[in-house]
Design an enzyme around this catalytic site. Structure first.
Site, PDB file in Angstrom:
ATOM      1  N   GLU A  73       0.652  -1.493  -0.091  1.00 48.64           N
ATOM      2  CA  GLU A  73       0.268  -0.450  -0.256  1.00 48.64           C
ATOM      3  C   GLU A  73       0.650   1.056   0.058  1.00 48.64           C
ATOM      4  O   GLU A  73       0.597   2.200  -0.743  1.00 48.64           O
ATOM      5  CB  GLU A  73      -1.189  -0.493   1.034  1.00 48.64           C
ATOM      6  CG  GLU A  73      -2.165   0.627   1.257  1.00 48.64           C
ATOM      7  CD  GLU A  73      -2.965   0.439   0.163  1.00 48.64           C
ATOM      8  OE1 GLU A  73      -3.256  -0.419  -0.322  1.00 48.64           O
ATOM      9  OE2 GLU A  73      -4.009   1.270  -0.461  1.00 48.64           O
ATOM     10  N   ASP A 110      -3.863  -1.384  -9.813  1.00 52.73           N
ATOM     11  CA  ASP A 110      -4.490  -0.177  -9.470  1.00 52.73           C
ATOM     12  C   ASP A 110      -3.761   1.000 -10.040  1.00 52.73           C
ATOM     13  O   ASP A 110      -4.688   1.626 -10.448  1.00 52.73           O
ATOM     14  CB  ASP A 110      -5.177  -0.262  -7.815  1.00 52.73           C
ATOM     15  CG  ASP A 110      -6.183  -0.929  -6.803  1.00 52.73           C
ATOM     16  OD1 ASP A 110      -7.182  -1.852  -8.618  1.00 52.73           O
ATOM     17  OD2 ASP A 110      -6.877  -0.803  -6.480  1.00 52.73           O
ATOM     18  N   LYS A 143     -12.155  -0.037 -11.470  1.00 49.61           N
ATOM     19  CA  LYS A 143     -11.889   0.817 -10.794  1.00 49.61           C
ATOM     20  C   LYS A 143     -10.387   0.878 -11.060  1.00 49.61           C
ATOM     21  O   LYS A 143      -9.527   0.085 -10.251  1.00 49.61           O
ATOM     22  CB  LYS A 143     -12.156   0.806  -9.508  1.00 49.61           C
ATOM     23  CG  LYS A 143     -14.022   1.309  -8.931  1.00 49.61           C
ATOM     24  CD  LYS A 143     -13.923   1.827  -7.626  1.00 49.61           C
ATOM     25  CE  LYS A 143     -14.648   0.630  -6.945  1.00 49.61           C
ATOM     26  NZ  LYS A 143     -14.975   0.732  -5.439  1.00 49.61           N
ATOM     27  N   PHE A 170      -0.147 -18.548  -9.306  1.00 54.70           N
ATOM     28  CA  PHE A 170       0.411 -17.556  -8.893  1.00 54.70           C
ATOM     29  C   PHE A 170       0.636 -17.912  -7.299  1.00 54.70           C
ATOM     30  O   PHE A 170       1.619 -16.860  -6.696  1.00 54.70           O
ATOM     31  CB  PHE A 170       0.271 -16.188  -9.145  1.00 54.70           C
ATOM     32  CG  PHE A 170       0.565 -16.545 -10.460  1.00 54.70           C
ATOM     33  CD1 PHE A 170       2.558 -15.084 -10.768  1.00 54.70           C
ATOM     34  CD2 PHE A 170      -0.756 -15.466 -11.947  1.00 54.70           C
ATOM     35  CE1 PHE A 170       2.257 -14.975 -12.140  1.00 54.70           C
ATOM     36  CE2 PHE A 170      -0.090 -15.204 -12.924  1.00 54.70           C
ATOM     37  CZ  PHE A 170       1.355 -14.979 -13.289  1.00 54.70           C
ATOM     38  N   LEU A 171      -0.546 -18.411  -7.082  1.00 58.39           N
ATOM     39  CA  LEU A 171      -1.001 -18.401  -5.423  1.00 58.39           C
ATOM     40  C   LEU A 171       0.238 -18.500  -4.157  1.00 58.39           C
ATOM     41  O   LEU A 171       0.018 -18.532  -3.232  1.00 58.39           O
ATOM     42  CB  LEU A 171      -2.073 -18.141  -4.859  1.00 58.39           C
ATOM     43  CG  LEU A 171      -3.120 -17.339  -5.329  1.00 58.39           C
ATOM     44  CD1 LEU A 171      -4.616 -18.191  -5.821  1.00 58.39           C
ATOM     45  CD2 LEU A 171      -2.907 -16.243  -5.955  1.00 58.39           C
TER      46      LEU A 171
HETATM   47  N1  LIG Z   1      -9.766  -1.344  -7.815  1.00 60.26           N
HETATM   48  C1  LIG Z   1     -10.654  -2.314  -7.030  1.00 60.26           C
HETATM   49  O1  LIG Z   1     -11.863  -2.450  -7.273  1.00 60.26           O
HETATM   50  C2  LIG Z   1     -10.073  -3.149  -6.220  1.00 60.26           C
HETATM   51  C3  LIG Z   1     -10.689  -3.751  -4.826  1.00 60.26           C
HETATM   52  C4  LIG Z   1     -10.255  -3.979  -3.973  1.00 60.26           C
HETATM   53  C5  LIG Z   1      -9.114  -3.804  -3.599  1.00 60.26           C
HETATM   54  N2  LIG Z   1      -8.323  -2.838  -3.889  1.00 60.26           N
HETATM   55  C6  LIG Z   1      -6.921  -2.274  -3.536  1.00 60.26           C
HETATM   56  O2  LIG Z   1      -6.217  -4.020  -3.485  1.00 60.26           O
HETATM   57  C7  LIG Z   1      -4.997  -3.448  -2.801  1.00 60.26           C
HETATM   58  C8  LIG Z   1      -4.533  -4.861  -2.441  1.00 60.26           C
HETATM   59  O3  LIG Z   1      -4.130  -5.259  -3.136  1.00 60.26           O
HETATM   60  P1  LIG Z   1      -3.574  -6.925  -2.864  1.00 60.26           P
HETATM   61  O4  LIG Z   1      -3.374  -7.147  -1.174  1.00 60.26           O
HETATM   62  O5  LIG Z   1      -2.799  -7.369  -4.008  1.00 60.26           O
HETATM   63  O6  LIG Z   1      -2.250  -5.860  -2.366  1.00 60.26           O
HETATM   64  P2  LIG Z   1      -0.736  -5.901  -3.065  1.00 60.26           P
HETATM   65  O7  LIG Z   1      -0.204  -5.649  -4.205  1.00 60.26           O
HETATM   66  O8  LIG Z   1       0.814  -4.798  -2.235  1.00 60.26           O
HETATM   67  O9  LIG Z   1       0.258  -7.372  -2.451  1.00 60.26           O
HETATM   68  C9  LIG Z   1      -0.088  -7.854  -1.432  1.00 60.26           C
HETATM   69  C10 LIG Z   1       2.419  -8.052  -1.346  1.00 60.26           C
HETATM   70  O10 LIG Z   1       2.015  -9.061  -1.664  1.00 60.26           O
HETATM   71  C11 LIG Z   1       3.537  -8.800  -2.899  1.00 60.26           C
HETATM   72  N3  LIG Z   1       2.636 -10.328  -4.048  1.00 60.26           N
HETATM   73  C12 LIG Z   1       2.390  -9.808  -5.070  1.00 60.26           C
HETATM   74  N4  LIG Z   1       1.840 -10.473  -6.301  1.00 60.26           N
HETATM   75  C13 LIG Z   1       3.068 -12.096  -4.785  1.00 60.26           C
HETATM   76  C14 LIG Z   1       2.796 -13.060  -5.338  1.00 60.26           C
HETATM   77  N5  LIG Z   1       1.878 -14.051  -6.420  1.00 60.26           N
HETATM   78  N6  LIG Z   1       3.299 -13.968  -4.960  1.00 60.26           N
HETATM   79  C15 LIG Z   1       4.118 -13.516  -3.363  1.00 60.26           C
HETATM   80  N7  LIG Z   1       3.972 -12.129  -3.338  1.00 60.26           N
HETATM   81  C16 LIG Z   1       3.565 -11.412  -3.980  1.00 60.26           C
HETATM   82  C17 LIG Z   1       2.770  -7.524  -3.563  1.00 60.26           C
HETATM   83  O11 LIG Z   1       4.266  -6.654  -3.646  1.00 60.26           O
HETATM   84  C18 LIG Z   1       2.733  -7.122  -1.798  1.00 60.26           C
HETATM   85  O12 LIG Z   1       3.904  -6.834  -1.796  1.00 60.26           O
HETATM   86  C19 LIG Z   1      -5.101  -2.349  -1.995  1.00 60.26           C
HETATM   87  O13 LIG Z   1      -4.969  -1.055  -2.405  1.00 60.26           O
HETATM   88  C20 LIG Z   1      -7.030  -2.065  -2.029  1.00 60.26           C
HETATM   89  O14 LIG Z   1      -7.541  -0.886  -2.505  1.00 60.26           O
HETATM   90  C21 LIG Z   1      -8.682  -2.498  -5.189  1.00 60.26           C
END
Ligand SMILES: NC(=O)c1ccc[n+]([C@@H]2O[C@H](COP(=O)([O-])OP(=O)(O)OC[C@H]3O[C@@H](n4cnc5c(N)ncnc54)[C@H](O)[C@@H]3O)[C@@H](O)[C@H]2O)c1
Ligand SMILES: [Zn+2]
Length: 364
Positions: A73, A110, A143, A170-171
């Site tokens: 974030e 995003d 969004k 990827f997970l």
């Molecule tokens: N656009 C929308 O409608 C919408 C909806 C829900 C959430 N969001 C946004 O999504 C964000 C949260 O997303 P998030 O939880 O993916 O956070 P993130 O993108 O920060 O990912 C979390 C961490 O995991 C890492 N990462 C990414 N892929 C990985 C993988 N395959 N294996 C290991 N690590 C990995 C990233 O580098 C980061 O350090 C928030 O900013 C939120 O506002 C947007």
């Protein structure tokens, strides 16, 4: 003179689930084949070490440039957007035929989406979300945005990705905590909109692993159902004309707590759902006995059931006040009234909020 113009615009976007996102014959093939000029690929730093070689192999026949950016974030800001914009200038992105490809978590998707929405007033982009949260939630929505000036998603746009490719593989590299962050949004959706989804979470085995989410067909069914329910919720009103939205469940008290305490979005959303359920119980809309049952499902998803931010009534009230502005001056507070059902409250008082916090301390 007075002239009024009114036009509808048709938007079309696809979300595809595939285990072959990085395979040359997979769903990105036509994107690569159709790309005129150089393709800009923005990749999450977290996935580059494990997937960089496969990404390079995928792109071997396409002129391209790779930009890696950090997720998290705190990196969801204007600086990162301007780095994407600079890279778009370097590859000379065309107005229509060289979509930007984003491969990464919700933050990266995003912010690349936002860069695409403002570049030349809008150029196409394609996403490969790599976290559970991004796969089940961000994928469904149109969004984009970044945090700014102390507020979450303060700058952003509605700008659909032409194509989103969801590959659960990827997970495998996510941590249990990161998977649980994504489950926070699934839990929200189940509690307010789908009894079936909630039931699947309640039946999760107590010792699930990220590998299970990456490979098991039962996990894929759970995530596909979550994505379907989410698309169903959002697609009726993509531009959020109606500001009383049940998908905003879990997003009423969480935003400032996330920014001020560093609590992750998905965890904050789940805690907000629990608090909203306690508010509903205070009004007699939900049985008080439901609260420990809801908390038990949260524990099954490895979600926290307590956090200091959610005991801070001043901060909770400040957040609701700010969120009320976002809802054009109305609380429109979604609360669960039964599994998969909801009501909106418009007149929550600070005293009721304090009572809801105290109730949770007693029963959870
Ligand atoms: N656009 C929308 O409608 C919408 C909806 C829900 C959430 N969001 C946004 O999504 C964000 C949260 O997303 P998030 O939880 O993916 O956070 P993130 O993108 O920060 O990912 C979390 C961490 O995991 C890492 N990462 C990414 N892929 C990985 C993988 N395959 N294996 C290991 N690590 C990995 C990233 O580098 C980061 O350090 C928030 O900013 C939120 O506002 C947007
Ligand atoms: Zn959310």
């Amino acid at each position: 003179m007075s002239i009024t113009v009114s036009r509808d615009r048709n938007h079309r976007y696809s979300v595809v689930t595939s285990g072959e996102a990085l395979s040359p014959a997979g769903p990105l093939r036509t994107v690569l084949e159709d790309c005129a000029g150089e393709l800009l690929v923005v990749v999450d730093e977290a996935i580059w070490p494990g997937r960089g070689a496969r990404i390079q192999a995928l792109l071997s026949g396409t002129p391209h440039r790779i930009l890696t950016l950090a997720g998290g974030e705190r990196n969801k800001n204007l600086d990162a957007v301007l780095r994407v914009v600079a890279a778009m200038d370097e590859v000379r992105v065309l107005r229509r035929s060289s979509p930007v490809l984003a491969i990464g978590g919700g933050v990266l998707c995003d912010l690349v989406g936002f860069a695409a929405s403002i570049y030349r007033r809008g150029v196409p982009y394609v996403r490969v979300p790599t976290t559970l949260l991004a796969q089940v939630d961000v994928s469904a929505a149109i969004k984009t945005g970044i945090d700014h000036n102390g507020f979450r998603n303060r700058l952003g746009a509605f700008w659909p990705a032409a194509l989103t490719v969801v590959d659960h593989g990827f997970l495998a590299t996510q941590s249990v905590e990161q998977i649980s962050q994504g489950l926070g949004e699934v839990f929200k959706l189940g509690l307010i909109a789908s009894e079936e989804l909630f039931g699947r979470l309640a039946r999760l085995s107590g010792d699930w692993t990220p590998e299970w989410f990456a490979t098991d067909p039962a996990a894929a069914e759970l995530m596909n159902l979550a994505l379907e329910v989410m698309v169903g919720e959002l697609s009726e009103d993509l531009w959020e004309q109606d500001l009383a939205r049940r998908v905003d469940f879990g997003h009423s008290f969480s935003p400032l707590i996330e920014l001020r305490t560093g609590l992750h979005h998905g965890h904050a959303v789940a805690l907000d759902c629990l608090l909203s359920a306690s508010i509903a119980a205070g009004r007699g809309l939900l049985a008080v006995d439901a609260l420990p049952e809801i908390a038990a499902v949260m524990r099954r998803c490895a979600l926290p059931v307590r956090h200091p931010g959610f005991a801070d009534v001043d901060l909770l009230w400040e957040t609701l006040t700010e969120v009320t502005r976002h809802r054009d001056g109305a609380q429109h507070l979604p609360v669960p009234i039964d599994l998969g059902k909801h009501a909106f409250l418009e007149d929550l008082t600070r005293a009721e909020l304090a009572a809801a916090v105290a109730r949770l301390r007693q029963v959870v």
